[in-house]
Scaffold this motif. Structure first.
Motif, PDB file in Angstrom:
ATOM      1  N   LYS A 124       1.386   5.942  -6.688  1.00  9.26           N
ATOM      2  CA  LYS A 124       0.252   6.763  -7.140  1.00  9.26           C
ATOM      3  C   LYS A 124       0.611   8.255  -7.054  1.00  9.26           C
ATOM      4  O   LYS A 124       0.337   9.032  -7.989  1.00  9.26           O
ATOM      5  CB  LYS A 124      -0.971   6.447  -6.291  1.00  9.26           C
ATOM      6  CG  LYS A 124      -2.238   7.118  -6.792  1.00  9.26           C
ATOM      7  CD  LYS A 124      -3.432   6.644  -5.951  1.00  9.26           C
ATOM      8  CE  LYS A 124      -4.719   7.279  -6.464  1.00  9.26           C
ATOM      9  NZ  LYS A 124      -5.893   6.868  -5.673  1.00  9.26           N
TER      10      LYS A 124
ATOM     11  N   GLU B 141       0.847  -1.207   0.000  1.00  7.98           N
ATOM     12  CA  GLU B 141       0.000   0.000   0.000  1.00  7.98           C
ATOM     13  C   GLU B 141       0.879   1.253   0.000  1.00  7.98           C
ATOM     14  O   GLU B 141       0.602   2.233  -0.707  1.00  7.98           O
ATOM     15  CB  GLU B 141      -0.913  -0.021   1.224  1.00  7.98           C
ATOM     16  CG  GLU B 141      -1.955   1.091   1.228  1.00  7.98           C
ATOM     17  CD  GLU B 141      -2.950   0.935   0.111  1.00  7.98           C
ATOM     18  OE1 GLU B 141      -3.526   1.940  -0.334  1.00  7.98           O
ATOM     19  OE2 GLU B 141      -3.154  -0.238  -0.345  1.00  7.98           O
TER      20      GLU B 141
ATOM     21  N   ARG C   6       2.212   1.454  -3.280  1.00  6.50           N
ATOM     22  CA  ARG C   6       1.192   1.923  -4.228  1.00  6.50           C
ATOM     23  C   ARG C   6       0.934   3.410  -4.058  1.00  6.50           C
ATOM     24  O   ARG C   6       0.754   4.156  -5.027  1.00  6.50           O
ATOM     25  CB  ARG C   6      -0.104   1.116  -4.028  1.00  6.50           C
ATOM     26  CG  ARG C   6      -0.067  -0.276  -4.654  1.00  6.50           C
ATOM     27  CD  ARG C   6      -1.465  -0.850  -4.793  1.00  6.50           C
ATOM     28  NE  ARG C   6      -2.104  -1.022  -3.494  1.00  6.50           N
ATOM     29  CZ  ARG C   6      -2.028  -2.129  -2.758  1.00  6.50           C
ATOM     30  NH1 ARG C   6      -1.310  -3.158  -3.204  1.00  6.50           N
ATOM     31  NH2 ARG C   6      -2.650  -2.211  -1.591  1.00  6.50           N
TER      32      ARG C   6
END
Length: 429
Positions: A329, A322, A325
Motif C-alpha cells: 500500500k 499485513e 500489504r
C-alpha cells in the motif's frame, strides 16, 4: 513269422510241464501258476499232485515160519512237486500217464515190498509188532518211490487174517496165558489181601488206641491253648479296640486338618479368583475406558496443537501479509503520489505550454459534462410539484432557466479558478 500263443494255467494241486522249442533239453515246470505257450511248437503235460490213497492187499503170503497169512495195508502217496529233481523224474516217467495209471504203478510197487517184508517176518512179529512191520515196509518202499519222483506220506496195516486158524490159536494160547496169569494174580492178590486185612485190622486197633490217646492229649492241649488263646484274644481285642479308637481319633484329626487345609486352599483359590477378576475388570476398564480416554485425550491434544499451530501460522501469515500489504500500500501510495506528481508536473508543463485558445477549448469541452452532471439529478425525478407565490415563469422553463443560470455563472467560476476569461477568448461567429 507269426505264431498264435495261448495261456496255460494250473492250480496248486497239479504241475504243468512245458517242452519243445525255446526250452532246449530242459522243460519248464510250473506248479500252481500260468505260462504262455505256442501250440504246435511246444507241448504241455499235466501231472496231478494230489495225495492218492492206496489199499494194498497181499493174500496168502507165507511168512518165515511157512504160515500163510493175508495182510491189508493202507498208504498215502504223492508226486513231490516241491522238489524240482523229483518232479522232473516224475514228468519223465508219468508225463503221458493218467492218474489211474500212476495209482496202479504205485500200488503194485508197494504191494511187492509188503509181500517181501511179510516173507521175512514171523506171524507173531507181524501180529504183535505192527509198528515195526509198517516202518520196514515204509523204509524199503521209499527208495523205489523216490526214484519215480513219488513220496510216501504214510503207511499203516489195516488188517491181518489167515485161513488156517493160526492167528486164532495164537490168540487162544495167549488168552489161556492171560487167564492163567489172571487166576494166579487173583490168588496172590487174595492172599495178600487177607494178610493185609489182618495187618490192617491190628494196625487199626493200634491206631484207634493211639488215636484216642492223641485225641485226649489234643483235647487237653486244646483246652489249655484255648484258655491261653482266649486271654490273648481278649487282650488283642482290647488292644485292637483301643488301637481302633486311637486310629479313628487320629483319622478324624487328619480329616479335620485336611478339611481345614481344603478350606484354606479354597479360600486362597477364591482370593486368587477375586484378584484375577479384579485384574480382569481393571484390564477391561483400562482397555474399554482408560485406553480410549487416553487415545481421545491424545487425539484432542494433537488437534489442539494442530489448531494452535494453524492459528500461529495463520497469525504469522496474516502479520506477514499485513506487512506485505502495508508495504504494498505504501509502495502503491508512493507510486501513485509519484505518478500523480509526475502527472501534475506534466499537466502543469503542458498547461504552461498551452495557449489561451487551447485552454478555452478544453474548458468548453468540459462544459457539457458539467451541464450533464448538474441536470443528472433531474433525470431521476419521477414527479415535480412546483408552487409559486408571485409572477414569473413556472413549470419546465423555470427549471431550465435555473440550469442555464448555473451555466452562466461558469465563466466567472472558471476565471476565478484558472484566471482565464473565456468570454474574451470567444471568437465571433
Amino acid at each position: 513269422m507269426c505264431f498264435n500263443v495261448g495261456v496255460v494255467t494250473c492250480g496248486p494241486n497239479e504241475a504243468v510241464i512245458i517242452s519243445g522249442v525255446f526250452h532246449g533239453g530242459n522243460p519248464s515246470m510250473i506248479v500252481g501258476g500260468r505260462a504262455i505257450v505256442i501250440p504246435c511248437l511246444q507241448k504241455v503235460q499235466r501231472i496231478p499232485l494230489n495225495i492218492m490213497t492206496l489199499k494194498i492187499e497181499s493174500p496168502r503170503v507165507y511168512t518165515s515160519q511157512g504160515v500163510a497169512i493175508s495182510v491189508t495195508g493202507v498208504a498215502q502217496v504223492q508226486i513231490n512237486g516241491t522238489n524240482e529233481k523229483m518232479l522232473k523224474t516224475a514228468a519223465e516217467i508219468f508225463g503221458s500217464k493218467t492218474a489211474e495209471e500212476i495209482l496202479f504203478v504205485s500200488k503194485e510197487t508197494l504191494e511187492g515190498h509188503q509181500r517181501a517184508i511179510m516173507g521175512n517176518m514171523t506171524v507173531e512179529e507181524i501180529y504183535r509188532d505192527r509198528k515195526t512191520f509198517s516202518e520196514r515196509v515204509f523204509a524199503v518202499a521209499s527208495t523205489d518211490f523216490i526214484q519215480m519222483g513219488i513220496k510216501i506220506v504214510s503207511y499203516t496195516i489195516k488188517d491181518i487174517t489167515d485161513e488156517e486158524g493160526y492167528l486164532w490159536a495164537l490168540g487162544q494160547g495167549r488168552t489161556a496165558e492171560v487167564r492163567r496169569d489172571a487166576r494166579i494174580g487173583e490168588a496172590e492178590a487174595q492172599k495178600e489181601a487177607t494178610m493185609a486185612g489182618a495187618m490192617a485190622k491190628e494196625q487199626s486197633v493200634q491206631a484207634r488206641l493211639l488215636n484216642d490217646t492223641e485225641i485226649a492229649r489234643a483235647k487237653r492241649d486244646y483246652e489249655l491253648k484255648k484258655a491261653t488263646y482266649d486271654v490273648e484274644v481278649n487282650t488283642a481285642e482290647a488292644e485292637a479296640q483301643l488301637a481302633f479308637q486311637l486310629r479313628a481319633a487320629t483319622i478324624n484329626q487328619q480329616i479335620k486338618e485336611q478339611d481345614f487345609q481344603v478350606k484354606v486352599v479354597e479360600r486362597i483359590q477364591e482370593i486368587e479368583v477375586a484378584e484375577q477378576e479384579i485384574q480382569r475388570q481393571a484390564n477391561a476398564l483400562d482397555s474399554l475406558v482408560k485406553k480410549p480416554a487416553e487415545a481421545e485425550k491424545y487425539r484432542l491434544e494433537k488437534i489442539a496443537q494442530a489448531n494452535r499451530l494453524v492459528r500461529v501460522l495463520e497469525a504469522e501469515a496474516e502479520a506477514e501479509a499485513e506487512t506485505l500489504r502495508g508495504e504494498a500500500k505504501a509502495f502503491a501510495i508512493e507510486a501513485r503520489a509519484k505518478a500523480e506528481a509526475e502527472e501534475m508536473a506534466k499537466k502543469a508543463d503542458a498547461w504552461n505550454e498551452y495557449g489561451e485558445v487551447a485552454k478555452v477549448h478544453m474548458i468548453l469541452e468540459t462544459l457539457p459534462v458539467i451541464a450533464r452532471d448538474v441536470a443528472k439529478p433531474l433525470s431521476k425525478v419521477n414527479k415535480i410539484t412546483m408552487v409559486t407565490d408571485g409572477p414569473g415563469e413556472i413549470g419546465a422553463s423555470k427549471i431550465t432557466g435555473e440550469v442555464l443560470q448555473i451555466m452562466q455563472k461558469m465563466p466567472e467560476l472558471v476565471k476565478d479558478m484558472t484566471g482565464v476569461d473565456i468570454t474574451k477568448q470567444m471568437v465571433p461567429a
